[in-house]
Motif scaffolding. Structure first.
Motif, PDB file in Angstrom:
ATOM      1  N   VAL A 264       0.942  -1.137  -0.027  1.00  0.00           N
ATOM      2  CA  VAL A 264       0.034  -0.116   0.077  1.00  0.00           C
ATOM      3  C   VAL A 264       0.884   1.247   0.287  1.00  0.00           C
ATOM      4  O   VAL A 264       0.586   2.355  -0.884  1.00  0.00           O
ATOM      5  N   PHE A 313      -8.206   2.438   6.884  1.00  0.00           N
ATOM      6  CA  PHE A 313      -6.986   2.236   5.964  1.00  0.00           C
ATOM      7  C   PHE A 313      -7.526   1.413   4.446  1.00  0.00           C
ATOM      8  O   PHE A 313      -6.987   1.685   3.670  1.00  0.00           O
ATOM      9  N   GLY A 314      -8.249   0.417   4.711  1.00  0.00           N
ATOM     10  CA  GLY A 314      -8.793  -0.220   3.735  1.00  0.00           C
ATOM     11  C   GLY A 314      -9.628   0.733   2.656  1.00  0.00           C
ATOM     12  O   GLY A 314      -9.351   0.773   1.406  1.00  0.00           O
ATOM     13  N   MET A 315     -10.241   1.674   3.251  1.00  0.00           N
ATOM     14  CA  MET A 315     -11.010   2.625   2.372  1.00  0.00           C
ATOM     15  C   MET A 315     -10.039   3.346   1.582  1.00  0.00           C
ATOM     16  O   MET A 315     -10.243   3.605   0.322  1.00  0.00           O
ATOM     17  N   VAL A 317      -7.169   2.669   0.706  1.00  0.00           N
ATOM     18  CA  VAL A 317      -6.488   1.826  -0.455  1.00  0.00           C
ATOM     19  C   VAL A 317      -7.340   1.663  -1.573  1.00  0.00           C
ATOM     20  O   VAL A 317      -6.882   2.157  -2.731  1.00  0.00           O
ATOM     21  N   VAL A 318      -8.616   1.578  -1.365  1.00  0.00           N
ATOM     22  CA  VAL A 318      -9.567   1.520  -2.186  1.00  0.00           C
ATOM     23  C   VAL A 318      -9.829   2.734  -3.265  1.00  0.00           C
ATOM     24  O   VAL A 318      -9.595   2.698  -4.254  1.00  0.00           O
ATOM     25  N   LEU A 321      -6.573   3.690  -5.205  1.00  0.00           N
ATOM     26  CA  LEU A 321      -6.634   3.030  -6.409  1.00  0.00           C
ATOM     27  C   LEU A 321      -7.650   3.438  -7.587  1.00  0.00           C
ATOM     28  O   LEU A 321      -7.462   3.484  -8.677  1.00  0.00           O
TER      29      LEU A 321
END
Lengths: 349, 295
Positions: A264, A313-315, A317-318, A321
């Motif tokens: 990431v 964190f996940g959000m 990343v998405v 991208l």
């Protein structure tokens, strides 16, 4: 940095390409490094620690960026390889009695070797196999750290004490930061040098158009091997430095989540560039700190901070991208170009 | 000997769950060349949704299970539509990372809503051991095994005999050719995600019934990788067989190797060692297409 800028006038092997493209970047890099070296001596322990972590992660990220960003070989085990470096360096110094500098170098070599052991078969195959092979490496190595007590002393890791070179003890964390900074700057110079060399450009050619690159006479196997070995050397070195930073090589610091964070890091920072590795490292170290701070301030129930942090964190990343797949390095470059046109308006390159 | 049969039966059962989940993984890969790292999280959240429905709606485990499959299908369509469809021409790395990101979001949802503690389904089957002659097996294992078989057979028939199944197979075998004869690829991708979500949720509910629910359930998603490599990345039949083999390796590895070597956790790691060995000696797996690119 200054030296290497001069070097390019002596050696024109890299087709006269300078390490850093513009004068602004060259001066900027020197000022940044000197500023960090001096400034860090006046900071409190907490900030020195953050700075050290960012610098070490930058070094590790250069390796991953070389591997995944430039050569297109995606590794989801970078943290595990940092662990290999950390544990072998500790073993060399404490159990074998080698000096620190030799141990750091050997740790890099060993890590590169272990990386090749896992990656070699998949270098013949498409990238998807390498992703799965490195995933397996992450699982196997982590398990190995927990089991191989001759190396790691306890499943949680081993203490390594204070780093020392030739009788000088880095008992002040600000001094240790200087050592880390020196390694990272050296790593950065090597990274930039690699990129402007024929080898570095072969890597990018192979990533983009493997068949065309081969037709033009590039050695696919050799290029991939060099990228793989060099990338893991960086990982091993950074891992070892991380161990002495915390004075404890913690197994947990090299888990799957950290490997994902490393990927990431280079994506959000910017693939295949030095500034990407540094910006990404700043992002990946500071974001959780800031989120923790905000969480402690705003939330009554502290137990939700960790999952919230994970979700954000996940959000990120998405969203990155989807909306800025080239990462912060591109936005950064635009900003720098703008500043440069203001400052060096008359004779900028 | 009972020990051996116990481990073997366990392995076959766990393996059949792997096979079922791997079906979803391979399907997405074949249809859209996406490695779905969120498969395990789909499994996990499927199990939690089912549990919530069981307790909230009081419609029994079976009713809740069916409703879960519907909800999971909706979620799969949303994921495909909102995220993966926009990443169609993105590099492999970005696509892999985006599925990892989705997985992380799903995990944080589970942690926020249900927490890290172990939860249990209500006991809806009386847990009596069944005597198979050579070994006694818990009845819930038999139900689980049969469920896996039903799902896999169902999808097998679907791909073999329905028009939609044919379209999906066409798209999987060649995207370009399929598109040129008018196959709507977007719909195929969405459908692949729906199938993946359904098999994952089924796997999650089954394991949740046997062992309880924790966020650790998502580990099932990555344990599918060895099965996928062993079977061949693009072979559904291969991965089905390989799933069972991996399950057995895991159980026997965890059982016997631990006794012999004194190392714990070898069961979980053994399949990944197998993965590396397979890549060394036979990268196309048992039944996959030989694909040595970029040599």
């Amino acid at each position: 940095m200054k030296q290497s800028a001069e070097k390019h006038t002596e050696h024109s092997a890299a087709n006269g390409l300078p390490l850093l493209e513009t004068r602004f970047e060259r001066y900027g890099a020197v000022v940044l490094v000197l500023g960090l070296a001096v400034g860090s001596q006046f900071l409190s322990g907490y900030y020195v620690s953050l700075l050290t972590t960012i610098t070490i992660f930058s070094l590790a990220a250069m390796g991953l960026n070389l591997l995944s960003g430039n050569a297109g070989l995606i590794s989801i085990a970078h943290a595990a390889f940092m662990g290999v470096g950390a544990f072998t360096a500790a073993w060399f110094v404490i159990d074998m009695g080698l000096p620190l500098m030799a141990a750091l170098f050997l740790a890099g070599i060993v890590t590169a070797g272990v990386g090749l052991l896992f990656g070699l078969p998949s270098l013949r195959l498409s990238g998807i196999y390498l992703i799965l092979a490195t995933f397996a490496a992450q699982i196997i190595l982590y398990w190995f750290f927990e089991q191989a007590l001759w190396l790691t002393k306890s499943p949680d890791g081993r203490p390594v004490g204070i780093a020392s070179i030739a009788g000088f003890y880095f008992d002040d964390s600000a001094h240790y930061f200087l050592l880390v900074l020196a390694f990272t700057v050296a790593g950065g110079v090597v990274y930039l040098n690699l990129l402007r060399s024929g080898l570095g450009r072969s890597m990018e050619a192979i990533r983009e158009r493997p068949v065309v690159a081969q037709l033009m006479g590039m050695n696919l196997q050799k290029t991939k091997l060099v990228a793989f070995a060099a990338g893991h050397f960086y990982a091993g070195l950074a891992g070892a430095l991380y161990g002495w930073h915390l004075q404890f090589v913690a197994t947990e610091a090299f888990n799957l989540m950290r490997s994902i964070e490393m990927l990431v890091l280079i994506i959000i920072g910017g693939l295949g560039s030095l500034s990407g590795a540094v910006l990404g490292a700043i992002f990946i170290v500071l974001t959780p700190e800031l989120l923790d701070m905000a969480g402690n301030r705003l939330l009554d129930d502290v137990s939700v901070i960790a999952p919230m942090r994970l979700g954000i964190f996940g959000m990120l990343v998405v969203l990155f991208l989807l909306y800025e797949p080239r990462g912060m390095a591109r936005s950064w470059r635009k900003l720098m170009r703008y500043l440069e046109s203001k400052l060096f308006n008359m004779n900028s390159k | 000997m009972d020990y051996f049969w116990g481990l073997l039966i366990n392995g076959v059962l766990v393996g059949s769950i792997y096979s079922m989940v791997a079906l979803g993984f391979v399907l997405i890969y074949k249809a859209s060349k996406v490695l779905n790292f969120a498969q395990g999280e789909l499994l996990m959240i499927g199990a939690y949704i089912c549990l919530e429905l069981v307790y909230q709606l009081q419609i029994g485990v079976l009713g809740a299970f069916l409703l879960t499959l519907v909800l999971m299908s909706v979620m799969a369509i949303l994921i495909e539509r909102l995220v993966l469809r926009r990443m169609m021409n993105a590099p492999v790395m970005s696509v892999v990372m985006v599925t990892i990101g989705i997985g992380i979001i799903l995990r944080s949802i589970v942690l926020l809503v249900w927490g890290p503690i172990t939860l249990h389904f209500p006991a809806w089957i009386r847990d009596v051991p069944v005597d198979l002659g050579f070994v006694r097996v818990s009845v819930i294992y038999i139900y689980s095994f049969v469920t896996c078989l039903v799902f896999m057979a169902g999808f097998g028939l679907f791909f073999r005999y329905t028009r939609t199944g044919l379209v999906m197979r066409a798209a999987a075998s060649s995207q370009v050719a399929a598109r040129s004869v008018g196959v709507p690829l977007h719909r195929v991708f969405a459908l692949a995600w729906v199938v993946a979500a359904i098999v994952s949720a089924a796997g999650g509910v089954i394991t949740g019934n046997i062992a309880g629910l924790t966020p650790e359930l998502s580990a099932y998603g990555v344990r599918v990788f060895p099965a996928v490599i062993l079977g061949g990345l693009d072979s559904i039949v291969g991965t089905t067989i390989a799933g069972v083999i991996i399950g057995v390796i895991e159980e026997l590895g965890g059982g016997y190797l631990r006794d012999w070597t004194g190392l714990s956790g070898l069961g979980t790691v053994a399949p990944f060692i197998v993965l590396i060995i397979i890549l060394w000696i036979r990268p196309q797996g048992l039944m996959g297409t030989k694909e040595v690119e970029r040599l």
